[in-house]
Design a protein around this motif. Structure first.
Motif, PDB file in Angstrom:
ATOM      1  N   UNK A 283       0.861  -1.179   0.000  1.00  0.00           N
ATOM      2  CA  UNK A 283       0.000   0.000   0.000  1.00  0.00           C
ATOM      3  C   UNK A 283       0.899   1.230   0.000  1.00  0.00           C
ATOM      4  N   UNK A 284       0.610   2.200  -0.861  1.00  0.00           N
ATOM      5  CA  UNK A 284       1.445   3.399  -0.956  1.00  0.00           C
ATOM      6  C   UNK A 284       1.394   4.222   0.318  1.00  0.00           C
ATOM      7  N   UNK A 285       0.267   4.224   1.021  1.00  0.00           N
ATOM      8  CA  UNK A 285       0.105   5.065   2.205  1.00  0.00           C
ATOM      9  C   UNK A 285       0.927   4.638   3.399  1.00  0.00           C
ATOM     10  N   UNK A 286       0.990   3.320   3.666  1.00  0.00           N
ATOM     11  CA  UNK A 286       1.676   2.872   4.883  1.00  0.00           C
ATOM     12  C   UNK A 286       2.729   1.802   4.629  1.00  0.00           C
ATOM     13  N   UNK A 287       2.968   1.462   3.374  1.00  0.00           N
ATOM     14  CA  UNK A 287       3.982   0.492   2.982  1.00  0.00           C
ATOM     15  C   UNK A 287       3.715  -0.914   3.512  1.00  0.00           C
ATOM     16  N   UNK A 288       2.458  -1.221   3.872  1.00  0.00           N
ATOM     17  CA  UNK A 288       2.114  -2.570   4.322  1.00  0.00           C
ATOM     18  C   UNK A 288       1.814  -3.432   3.101  1.00  0.00           C
ATOM     19  N   UNK A 289       2.087  -4.742   3.184  1.00  0.00           N
ATOM     20  CA  UNK A 289       1.819  -5.634   2.051  1.00  0.00           C
ATOM     21  C   UNK A 289       0.331  -5.649   1.699  1.00  0.00           C
ATOM     22  N   UNK A 290       0.036  -5.721   0.415  1.00  0.00           N
ATOM     23  CA  UNK A 290      -1.349  -5.783  -0.047  1.00  0.00           C
ATOM     24  C   UNK A 290      -1.830  -7.220   0.116  1.00  0.00           C
ATOM     25  N   UNK A 291      -2.937  -7.401   0.817  1.00  0.00           N
ATOM     26  CA  UNK A 291      -3.499  -8.723   1.100  1.00  0.00           C
ATOM     27  C   UNK A 291      -4.375  -9.178  -0.077  1.00  0.00           C
ATOM     28  N   UNK A 292      -4.266 -10.429  -0.460  1.00  0.00           N
ATOM     29  CA  UNK A 292      -5.153 -11.068  -1.443  1.00  0.00           C
ATOM     30  C   UNK A 292      -5.370 -10.250  -2.701  1.00  0.00           C
ATOM     31  N   UNK A 293      -4.307  -9.790  -3.310  1.00  0.00           N
ATOM     32  CA  UNK A 293      -4.427  -9.026  -4.558  1.00  0.00           C
ATOM     33  C   UNK A 293      -4.197  -9.934  -5.755  1.00  0.00           C
ATOM     34  N   UNK A 294      -4.734  -9.506  -6.867  1.00  0.00           N
ATOM     35  CA  UNK A 294      -4.476 -10.162  -8.146  1.00  0.00           C
ATOM     36  C   UNK A 294      -3.604  -9.200  -8.937  1.00  0.00           C
ATOM     37  N   UNK A 295      -2.527  -9.711  -9.511  1.00  0.00           N
ATOM     38  CA  UNK A 295      -1.552  -8.882 -10.206  1.00  0.00           C
ATOM     39  C   UNK A 295      -1.352  -9.404 -11.620  1.00  0.00           C
ATOM     40  N   UNK A 296      -1.496  -8.502 -12.590  1.00  0.00           N
ATOM     41  CA  UNK A 296      -1.223  -8.833 -13.992  1.00  0.00           C
ATOM     42  C   UNK A 296      -0.070  -7.950 -14.437  1.00  0.00           C
ATOM     43  N   UNK A 297       0.881  -8.549 -15.161  1.00  0.00           N
ATOM     44  CA  UNK A 297       2.104  -7.832 -15.515  1.00  0.00           C
ATOM     45  C   UNK A 297       2.384  -7.925 -17.008  1.00  0.00           C
ATOM     46  N   UNK A 298       2.788  -6.797 -17.583  1.00  0.00           N
ATOM     47  CA  UNK A 298       3.170  -6.713 -18.991  1.00  0.00           C
ATOM     48  C   UNK A 298       4.559  -6.099 -19.054  1.00  0.00           C
ATOM     49  N   UNK A 299       5.501  -6.840 -19.628  1.00  0.00           N
ATOM     50  CA  UNK A 299       6.869  -6.350 -19.815  1.00  0.00           C
ATOM     51  C   UNK A 299       7.117  -6.152 -21.305  1.00  0.00           C
TER      52      UNK A 299
ATOM     53  N   UNK B  15       3.274 -11.515 -18.677  1.00  0.00           N
ATOM     54  CA  UNK B  15       4.075 -12.424 -17.859  1.00  0.00           C
ATOM     55  C   UNK B  15       3.168 -13.008 -16.776  1.00  0.00           C
ATOM     56  N   UNK B  16       3.157 -14.343 -16.679  1.00  0.00           N
ATOM     57  CA  UNK B  16       2.362 -15.018 -15.652  1.00  0.00           C
ATOM     58  C   UNK B  16       3.012 -14.788 -14.292  1.00  0.00           C
ATOM     59  N   UNK B  17       2.192 -14.323 -13.330  1.00  0.00           N
ATOM     60  CA  UNK B  17       2.671 -13.981 -11.991  1.00  0.00           C
ATOM     61  C   UNK B  17       1.986 -14.889 -10.983  1.00  0.00           C
ATOM     62  N   UNK B  18       2.756 -15.450 -10.057  1.00  0.00           N
ATOM     63  CA  UNK B  18       2.205 -16.316  -9.013  1.00  0.00           C
ATOM     64  C   UNK B  18       2.404 -15.655  -7.651  1.00  0.00           C
ATOM     65  N   UNK B  19       1.342 -15.650  -6.850  1.00  0.00           N
ATOM     66  CA  UNK B  19       1.430 -15.109  -5.498  1.00  0.00           C
ATOM     67  C   UNK B  19       2.104 -16.155  -4.615  1.00  0.00           C
ATOM     68  N   UNK B  20       3.147 -15.750  -3.881  1.00  0.00           N
ATOM     69  CA  UNK B  20       3.866 -16.678  -3.008  1.00  0.00           C
ATOM     70  C   UNK B  20       3.781 -16.257  -1.541  1.00  0.00           C
ATOM     71  N   UNK B  21       3.139 -15.135  -1.272  1.00  0.00           N
ATOM     72  CA  UNK B  21       2.978 -14.648   0.095  1.00  0.00           C
ATOM     73  C   UNK B  21       2.196 -13.347   0.058  1.00  0.00           C
ATOM     74  N   UNK B  22       1.898 -12.795   1.229  1.00  0.00           N
ATOM     75  CA  UNK B  22       1.169 -11.524   1.275  1.00  0.00           C
ATOM     76  C   UNK B  22       2.038 -10.420   0.704  1.00  0.00           C
ATOM     77  N   UNK B  23       1.611  -9.866  -0.411  1.00  0.00           N
ATOM     78  CA  UNK B  23       2.359  -8.800  -1.064  1.00  0.00           C
ATOM     79  C   UNK B  23       3.598  -9.266  -1.802  1.00  0.00           C
ATOM     80  N   UNK B  24       3.789 -10.579  -1.935  1.00  0.00           N
ATOM     81  CA  UNK B  24       4.979 -11.137  -2.573  1.00  0.00           C
ATOM     82  C   UNK B  24       4.578 -12.032  -3.744  1.00  0.00           C
TER      83      UNK B  24
END
Length: 181
Positions: free
Chosen positions: A67-83, A88-97
């Protein structure tokens, strides 16, 4: 005896030659200058809601979503990435990771990065660029650097020179006294 004074001198010479080798190590902090050689390349994309940091190690990409406001990891987010136009397929391995494996190494040059984040009712699109130069960004895997090799060679040369000087002084003293030293 003459050689009793040359041994301490030879040891002092060896210690003096070893000092540059001791200072030639890597991995120390010299202040806020550029990142150390071999540091993994990174990028950061920031919006009002989220901050995404990506670290590239070869073909592995590790992503940290906070989170930009407090730098805490984002919980249960879905992330799509384009390079650079490649999804690019992204796999969640932890909270915010998150992690991803690149299908192929990145091409040299400036590569646009676009990330879409969906976390509960919040969603955002983040953008950044990676200034990638594979030959300059190759990580150091703990091998010998050129400076370390030169320092080691200088140290060995100093040891050889000190030993030679010590043996020469012993022979010279023995010749003056007419006996073996």
């Amino acid at each position: 005896m003459h050689h009793s004074r040359t041994l301490p001198a030879a040891l002092a010479l060896l210690l003096g030659l070893a000092m540059p080798a001791a200072r030639a190590h890597g991995g120390h902090d010299d202040g806020p200058a550029a990142p150390p050689a071999g540091a993994a390349p990174r990028f950061a994309a920031v919006s009002d809601r989220f901050e995404l940091v990506g670290v590239i190690d070869g073909r592995r990409l590790t992503l940290y979503l906070d989170h930009a406001g407090d730098n805490s990891p984002v919980q249960d987010a879905r992330l799509e990435l384009d390079l650079g136009g490649q999804v690019v397929a992204v796999a969640r391995v932890g909270e915010g990771l998150y992690q991803a494996e690149l299908a192929q190494p990145l091409a040299d040059g400036e590569i646009p990065v676009t990330a879409t984040v969906v976390a509960g009712a919040d969603s955002d699109r983040l953008a950044a660029d990676i200034d990638w130069h594979a030959s300059a960004e190759a990580p150091d895997k703990g091998g010998w650097t050129r400076a370390a090799l030169l320092a080691a060679a200088a140290g060995l040369a100093g040891v050889a020179l000190g030993l030679w000087a010590w043996l020469r002084s012993r022979r010279s003293a023995a010749a003056r006294t007419g006996g073996a030293a």
